[in-house]
Design a protein around this motif. Sequence first.
Motif, PDB file in Angstrom:
ATOM      1  N   GLN A 102       0.831  -1.205   0.000  1.00  0.00           N
ATOM      2  CA  GLN A 102       0.000   0.000   0.000  1.00  0.00           C
ATOM      3  C   GLN A 102       0.867   1.257   0.000  1.00  0.00           C
ATOM      4  OE1 GLN A 102      -3.300   0.078  -0.424  1.00  0.00           O
ATOM      5  NE2 GLN A 102      -3.236  -2.136  -0.569  1.00  0.00           N
ATOM      6  N   PHE A 103       1.984   1.214   0.702  1.00  0.00           N
ATOM      7  CA  PHE A 103       2.902   2.356   0.671  1.00  0.00           C
ATOM      8  C   PHE A 103       3.497   2.530  -0.721  1.00  0.00           C
ATOM      9  CE2 PHE A 103       3.076   2.421   5.353  1.00  0.00           C
ATOM     10  CZ  PHE A 103       2.995   3.794   5.541  1.00  0.00           C
ATOM     11  N   PHE A 104       3.777   1.443  -1.422  1.00  0.00           N
ATOM     12  CA  PHE A 104       4.285   1.548  -2.789  1.00  0.00           C
ATOM     13  C   PHE A 104       3.234   2.157  -3.708  1.00  0.00           C
ATOM     14  CE2 PHE A 104       7.131  -2.302  -1.774  1.00  0.00           C
ATOM     15  CZ  PHE A 104       8.103  -1.478  -1.241  1.00  0.00           C
ATOM     16  N   LYS A 105       1.964   1.813  -3.483  1.00  0.00           N
ATOM     17  CA  LYS A 105       0.868   2.390  -4.270  1.00  0.00           C
ATOM     18  C   LYS A 105       0.802   3.904  -4.053  1.00  0.00           C
ATOM     19  CE  LYS A 105      -3.470   1.721  -2.911  1.00  0.00           C
ATOM     20  NZ  LYS A 105      -4.800   1.111  -2.705  1.00  0.00           N
ATOM     21  N   ILE A 106       0.955   4.327  -2.809  1.00  0.00           N
ATOM     22  CA  ILE A 106       0.907   5.757  -2.503  1.00  0.00           C
ATOM     23  C   ILE A 106       2.166   6.458  -3.010  1.00  0.00           C
ATOM     24  CG2 ILE A 106       0.824   7.435  -0.616  1.00  0.00           C
ATOM     25  CD1 ILE A 106      -0.968   5.434   0.863  1.00  0.00           C
ATOM     26  N   ALA A 107       3.306   5.779  -2.989  1.00  0.00           N
ATOM     27  CA  ALA A 107       4.539   6.371  -3.522  1.00  0.00           C
ATOM     28  C   ALA A 107       4.412   6.613  -5.021  1.00  0.00           C
ATOM     29  CB  ALA A 107       5.730   5.463  -3.226  1.00  0.00           C
ATOM     30  N   ARG A 108       3.811   5.675  -5.729  1.00  0.00           N
ATOM     31  CA  ARG A 108       3.594   5.860  -7.171  1.00  0.00           C
ATOM     32  C   ARG A 108       2.653   7.038  -7.413  1.00  0.00           C
ATOM     33  NH1 ARG A 108       2.063   0.820  -8.640  1.00  0.00           N
ATOM     34  NH2 ARG A 108      -0.120   1.311  -8.312  1.00  0.00           N
ATOM     35  N   LEU A 109       1.635   7.165  -6.592  1.00  0.00           N
ATOM     36  CA  LEU A 109       0.707   8.287  -6.694  1.00  0.00           C
ATOM     37  C   LEU A 109       1.398   9.600  -6.344  1.00  0.00           C
ATOM     38  CD1 LEU A 109      -2.264   9.227  -7.105  1.00  0.00           C
ATOM     39  CD2 LEU A 109      -2.535   8.929  -4.654  1.00  0.00           C
ATOM     40  N   SER A 110       2.370   9.559  -5.448  1.00  0.00           N
ATOM     41  CA  SER A 110       3.087  10.762  -5.033  1.00  0.00           C
ATOM     42  C   SER A 110       3.893  11.370  -6.170  1.00  0.00           C
ATOM     43  CB  SER A 110       4.034  10.453  -3.879  1.00  0.00           C
ATOM     44  OG  SER A 110       3.336  10.024  -2.759  1.00  0.00           O
ATOM     45  N   LEU A 111       4.282  10.571  -7.134  1.00  0.00           N
ATOM     46  CA  LEU A 111       5.067  11.097  -8.245  1.00  0.00           C
ATOM     47  C   LEU A 111       4.214  11.861  -9.251  1.00  0.00           C
ATOM     48  CD1 LEU A 111       7.540   8.172  -8.858  1.00  0.00           C
ATOM     49  CD2 LEU A 111       7.983  10.371  -7.773  1.00  0.00           C
ATOM     50  N   CYS A 112       2.990  11.421  -9.486  1.00  0.00           N
ATOM     51  CA  CYS A 112       2.107  12.136 -10.423  1.00  0.00           C
ATOM     52  C   CYS A 112       0.648  12.009  -9.975  1.00  0.00           C
ATOM     53  CB  CYS A 112       2.304  11.665 -11.852  1.00  0.00           C
ATOM     54  SG  CYS A 112       2.282   9.899 -12.073  1.00  0.00           S
ATOM     55  N   PRO A 113       0.234  12.871  -9.024  1.00  0.00           N
ATOM     56  CA  PRO A 113      -1.112  12.744  -8.463  1.00  0.00           C
ATOM     57  C   PRO A 113      -2.219  13.396  -9.285  1.00  0.00           C
ATOM     58  CG  PRO A 113       0.065  14.471  -7.331  1.00  0.00           C
ATOM     59  CD  PRO A 113       1.030  13.841  -8.296  1.00  0.00           C
ATOM     60  N   PHE A 114      -1.883  14.263 -10.200  1.00  0.00           N
ATOM     61  CA  PHE A 114      -2.916  15.003 -10.922  1.00  0.00           C
ATOM     62  C   PHE A 114      -3.428  14.189 -12.098  1.00  0.00           C
ATOM     63  CE2 PHE A 114      -0.253  17.982  -8.739  1.00  0.00           C
ATOM     64  CZ  PHE A 114      -1.203  18.604  -7.951  1.00  0.00           C
ATOM     65  N   GLY A 115      -4.726  14.141 -12.225  1.00  0.00           N
ATOM     66  CA  GLY A 115      -5.360  13.299 -13.228  1.00  0.00           C
ATOM     67  C   GLY A 115      -5.727  11.941 -12.673  1.00  0.00           C
ATOM     68  N   ALA A 116      -5.313  11.647 -11.452  1.00  0.00           N
ATOM     69  CA  ALA A 116      -5.648  10.366 -10.813  1.00  0.00           C
ATOM     70  C   ALA A 116      -6.888  10.551  -9.954  1.00  0.00           C
ATOM     71  CB  ALA A 116      -4.485   9.883  -9.952  1.00  0.00           C
ATOM     72  N   SER A 117      -7.709   9.526  -9.923  1.00  0.00           N
ATOM     73  CA  SER A 117      -8.889   9.552  -9.064  1.00  0.00           C
ATOM     74  C   SER A 117      -8.904   8.280  -8.220  1.00  0.00           C
ATOM     75  CB  SER A 117     -10.163   9.706  -9.864  1.00  0.00           C
ATOM     76  OG  SER A 117     -10.298   8.649 -10.781  1.00  0.00           O
ATOM     77  N   ILE A 118      -9.530   8.383  -7.058  1.00  0.00           N
ATOM     78  CA  ILE A 118      -9.591   7.269  -6.112  1.00  0.00           C
ATOM     79  C   ILE A 118     -10.976   6.649  -6.208  1.00  0.00           C
ATOM     80  CG2 ILE A 118      -9.388   6.614  -3.715  1.00  0.00           C
ATOM     81  CD1 ILE A 118      -7.665   9.190  -3.389  1.00  0.00           C
ATOM     82  N   VAL A 119     -11.012   5.333  -6.399  1.00  0.00           N
ATOM     83  CA  VAL A 119     -12.268   4.604  -6.561  1.00  0.00           C
ATOM     84  C   VAL A 119     -12.365   3.551  -5.472  1.00  0.00           C
ATOM     85  CG1 VAL A 119     -13.624   3.206  -8.147  1.00  0.00           C
ATOM     86  CG2 VAL A 119     -12.086   4.943  -9.055  1.00  0.00           C
ATOM     87  N   ASN A 120     -13.534   3.444  -4.854  1.00  0.00           N
ATOM     88  CA  ASN A 120     -13.751   2.387  -3.851  1.00  0.00           C
ATOM     89  C   ASN A 120     -13.960   1.057  -4.560  1.00  0.00           C
ATOM     90  OD1 ASN A 120     -13.625   4.028  -1.604  1.00  0.00           O
ATOM     91  ND2 ASN A 120     -15.783   4.549  -1.717  1.00  0.00           N
ATOM     92  N   ILE A 121     -13.333   0.001  -4.032  1.00  0.00           N
ATOM     93  CA  ILE A 121     -13.485  -1.341  -4.567  1.00  0.00           C
ATOM     94  C   ILE A 121     -14.509  -2.073  -3.701  1.00  0.00           C
ATOM     95  CG2 ILE A 121     -12.339  -3.511  -5.087  1.00  0.00           C
ATOM     96  CD1 ILE A 121      -9.706  -1.981  -5.095  1.00  0.00           C
ATOM     97  N   ARG A 122     -15.559  -2.520  -4.308  1.00  0.00           N
ATOM     98  CA  ARG A 122     -16.559  -3.303  -3.563  1.00  0.00           C
ATOM     99  C   ARG A 122     -17.419  -4.054  -4.493  1.00  0.00           C
ATOM    100  NH1 ARG A 122     -17.906   0.114   1.791  1.00  0.00           N
ATOM    101  NH2 ARG A 122     -15.748   0.370   2.282  1.00  0.00           N
TER     102      ARG A 122
END
Length: 122
Positions: A102-122
Amino acid sequence: MTFLGNLIWLICGGLLSAIGWWLAGLLWCITIIGIPVGMQCFKLSTLSLCPFGKEIVNGGGAGSFLLNVLWFFLSGIELALGNFLIGCFLCVTIIGIPFGLQFFKIARLSLCPFGASIVNIR
């Protein structure tokens, strides 16, 4: 299980990651031009508090690309490096591997956060 994972996540460093996003957001909000960037940081800090059960979907256009380039050099490297190091530390143990991922997922997002959206998985 998602609730339990998020609860343990806060103890294993999720709160540190969220504080990093909040600090970056506060620094960006000092100037009027940086307020949209700071608001995005505050939105992404919620992912740092509860990452389990959420997925990142990348998208965006030319505006997102330009903001990502600016972000990369001014704040992205520091946040990504911090999240990456915590993820490596947690992956040393078998129990910490899901949290490290999960930290690796957030680290990848930290490099280019704009244009990314967060979606709930269910």
